[in-house]
Design a protein around this motif. Structure first.
Motif, PDB file in Angstrom:
ATOM      1  N   ARG A 109       0.666  -1.227  -0.029  1.00  0.00           N
ATOM      2  CA  ARG A 109       0.005   0.104  -0.101  1.00  0.00           C
ATOM      3  C   ARG A 109       0.870   1.268  -0.064  1.00  0.00           C
ATOM      4  NH1 ARG A 109      -2.765  -3.628   3.608  1.00  0.00           N
ATOM      5  NH2 ARG A 109      -1.656  -2.727   5.230  1.00  0.00           N
ATOM      6  N   GLY A 110       0.730   2.059  -0.945  1.00  0.00           N
ATOM      7  CA  GLY A 110       1.426   3.235  -1.145  1.00  0.00           C
ATOM      8  C   GLY A 110       0.869   3.991  -2.345  1.00  0.00           C
ATOM      9  N   LEU A 111       2.243   4.596  -2.920  1.00  0.00           N
ATOM     10  CA  LEU A 111       1.840   5.374  -4.284  1.00  0.00           C
ATOM     11  C   LEU A 111       1.338   4.684  -5.333  1.00  0.00           C
ATOM     12  CD1 LEU A 111       2.341   8.010  -5.430  1.00  0.00           C
ATOM     13  CD2 LEU A 111       4.537   7.213  -6.353  1.00  0.00           C
ATOM     14  N   PHE A 112       1.627   3.346  -5.642  1.00  0.00           N
ATOM     15  CA  PHE A 112       1.347   2.619  -6.440  1.00  0.00           C
ATOM     16  C   PHE A 112      -0.256   2.333  -6.471  1.00  0.00           C
ATOM     17  CE2 PHE A 112       0.355  -1.812  -8.150  1.00  0.00           C
ATOM     18  CZ  PHE A 112       0.343  -1.439  -9.763  1.00  0.00           C
ATOM     19  N   THR A 113      -0.560   1.787  -5.102  1.00  0.00           N
ATOM     20  CA  THR A 113      -2.218   1.651  -5.025  1.00  0.00           C
ATOM     21  C   THR A 113      -2.799   2.988  -5.118  1.00  0.00           C
ATOM     22  OG1 THR A 113      -1.927   1.722  -2.718  1.00  0.00           O
ATOM     23  CG2 THR A 113      -1.433  -0.553  -3.808  1.00  0.00           C
ATOM     24  N   ILE A 114      -2.376   3.877  -4.591  1.00  0.00           N
ATOM     25  CA  ILE A 114      -3.231   5.158  -4.611  1.00  0.00           C
ATOM     26  C   ILE A 114      -3.442   5.265  -6.291  1.00  0.00           C
ATOM     27  CG2 ILE A 114      -3.126   7.767  -4.321  1.00  0.00           C
ATOM     28  CD1 ILE A 114      -1.590   6.955  -2.030  1.00  0.00           C
ATOM     29  N   LEU A 115      -2.341   5.339  -6.930  1.00  0.00           N
ATOM     30  CA  LEU A 115      -2.419   5.587  -8.289  1.00  0.00           C
ATOM     31  C   LEU A 115      -3.530   4.505  -9.058  1.00  0.00           C
ATOM     32  CD1 LEU A 115      -1.153   7.061 -10.841  1.00  0.00           C
ATOM     33  CD2 LEU A 115       0.305   5.488 -10.939  1.00  0.00           C
ATOM     34  N   LEU A 116      -3.312   3.352  -8.817  1.00  0.00           N
ATOM     35  CA  LEU A 116      -4.408   2.337  -9.284  1.00  0.00           C
ATOM     36  C   LEU A 116      -5.720   2.532  -8.735  1.00  0.00           C
ATOM     37  CD1 LEU A 116      -4.360  -0.535 -10.635  1.00  0.00           C
ATOM     38  CD2 LEU A 116      -4.439  -1.291  -8.433  1.00  0.00           C
ATOM     39  N   GLY A 117      -6.016   3.078  -7.778  1.00  0.00           N
ATOM     40  CA  GLY A 117      -7.506   3.573  -7.177  1.00  0.00           C
ATOM     41  C   GLY A 117      -7.880   4.682  -8.031  1.00  0.00           C
ATOM     42  N   HIS A 118      -7.398   5.652  -8.233  1.00  0.00           N
ATOM     43  CA  HIS A 118      -7.455   6.959  -9.043  1.00  0.00           C
ATOM     44  C   HIS A 118      -7.981   6.564 -10.429  1.00  0.00           C
ATOM     45  CE1 HIS A 118      -7.029  10.646  -6.296  1.00  0.00           C
ATOM     46  NE2 HIS A 118      -6.550   9.495  -5.344  1.00  0.00           N
ATOM     47  N   ALA A 119      -7.145   5.533 -11.162  1.00  0.00           N
ATOM     48  CA  ALA A 119      -7.089   5.181 -12.490  1.00  0.00           C
ATOM     49  C   ALA A 119      -8.514   4.387 -12.443  1.00  0.00           C
ATOM     50  CB  ALA A 119      -5.893   4.612 -12.923  1.00  0.00           C
ATOM     51  N   LEU A 120      -8.656   3.514 -11.752  1.00  0.00           N
ATOM     52  CA  LEU A 120      -9.874   2.520 -11.408  1.00  0.00           C
ATOM     53  C   LEU A 120     -11.114   3.399 -11.612  1.00  0.00           C
ATOM     54  CD1 LEU A 120     -11.338  -0.255 -11.374  1.00  0.00           C
ATOM     55  CD2 LEU A 120     -11.465   0.513  -9.042  1.00  0.00           C
ATOM     56  N   LEU A 121     -11.238   4.597 -10.753  1.00  0.00           N
ATOM     57  CA  LEU A 121     -12.563   5.369 -10.628  1.00  0.00           C
ATOM     58  C   LEU A 121     -12.467   6.190 -12.221  1.00  0.00           C
ATOM     59  CD1 LEU A 121     -12.316   6.759  -7.162  1.00  0.00           C
ATOM     60  CD2 LEU A 121     -13.910   5.063  -8.034  1.00  0.00           C
ATOM     61  N   GLY A 122     -11.353   6.654 -12.493  1.00  0.00           N
ATOM     62  CA  GLY A 122     -11.526   7.480 -13.814  1.00  0.00           C
ATOM     63  C   GLY A 122     -11.862   6.792 -14.971  1.00  0.00           C
ATOM     64  N   THR A 123     -11.366   5.329 -15.145  1.00  0.00           N
ATOM     65  CA  THR A 123     -11.602   4.721 -16.203  1.00  0.00           C
ATOM     66  C   THR A 123     -13.157   4.793 -16.516  1.00  0.00           C
ATOM     67  OG1 THR A 123      -9.791   3.353 -15.806  1.00  0.00           O
ATOM     68  CG2 THR A 123     -11.376   2.353 -17.280  1.00  0.00           C
ATOM     69  N   ALA A 124     -13.986   4.598 -15.603  1.00  0.00           N
ATOM     70  CA  ALA A 124     -15.405   4.473 -15.927  1.00  0.00           C
ATOM     71  C   ALA A 124     -15.853   5.892 -16.647  1.00  0.00           C
ATOM     72  CB  ALA A 124     -16.065   4.408 -14.762  1.00  0.00           C
ATOM     73  N   TYR A 125     -15.590   7.048 -16.220  1.00  0.00           N
ATOM     74  CA  TYR A 125     -15.834   8.362 -16.852  1.00  0.00           C
ATOM     75  C   TYR A 125     -15.007   8.386 -17.987  1.00  0.00           C
ATOM     76  CZ  TYR A 125     -17.183   9.752 -11.775  1.00  0.00           C
ATOM     77  OH  TYR A 125     -17.936   9.542 -10.769  1.00  0.00           O
ATOM     78  N   ALA A 126     -13.818   7.979 -18.417  1.00  0.00           N
ATOM     79  CA  ALA A 126     -13.160   8.070 -19.677  1.00  0.00           C
ATOM     80  C   ALA A 126     -14.012   7.256 -20.442  1.00  0.00           C
ATOM     81  CB  ALA A 126     -11.667   7.750 -19.561  1.00  0.00           C
TER      82      ALA A 126
END
Length: 181
Positions: A109-126
């Protein structure tokens, strides 16, 4: 909303009594705060790029290929972050990452998982933004390019990609701003 803190910090603000720019300049001198802002901007930018990339492929798969195994699963998984509250999605993602970490020992848990979580949420909008643009495009343009001798990658780069650029840019900025909030 962005100019409001500077308005509150100015001496000309009619409803502020003891304000000045010295507190705003003191914040600008704080190296920890500047590092946090730069990290937030980097996460927002990288996750926006990732979400546009994966959202574009999701939109292409859902728009161009009407019947394939797993279409219902892909449709529901790509629209789930849109209909569920962000807290529930975040908690579910945290529980999934913790269980994967216990099982595989990766990811920490750290920068990679934060990045993964943000990208997961944004993929739906994109995916929604790109899908709306793809629905307006005529697929006969792709067929005409193939008839004229273009290879599949040339068809993508010469026909739909230039038409998708406004949707990709708007999906990027939509997720970038949503990621900063």
């Amino acid at each position: 909303p962005c100019p409001l803190p500077s308005l509150y910090g100015s001496k000309r603000c009619p409803f502020c009594f003891h304000s000045s720019f010295r507190w705003i300049s003191a914040l600008a001198q704080d190296s920890d705060l500047i590092a946090a802002v730069l990290l937030s901007l980097a996460i927002a930018g990288l996750s926006a790029l990732m979400s546009v990339f994966f959202g574009t492929f999701t939109a292409f798969a859902l728009n161009r290929y009407k019947r394939f195994q797993g279409r219902t699963l892909l449709t529901s998984m790509s629209s789930m972050p849109l209909v569920m509250p962000d807290v529930i999605v975040g908690l579910s993602l945290l529980l999934m990452i913790v269980s994967v970490q216990n099982w595989l020992g990766f990811p920490e848990r750290g920068l990679f998982t934060i990045l993964l979580g943000h990208a997961l949420l944004g993929t739906a909008y994109a995916a929604v933004v790109v899908t709306s643009r793809l629905l307006e495009m005529d697929s006969k343009l792709d067929e005409a390019a193939m008839d004229l001798g273009c290879k599949p990658m040339q068809v993508f780069t010469l026909v739909p990609f230039p038409l998708l650029v406004p949707a990709l840019v708007s999906a990027f900025f939509l997720h970038f701003m949503a990621s900063l909030c």
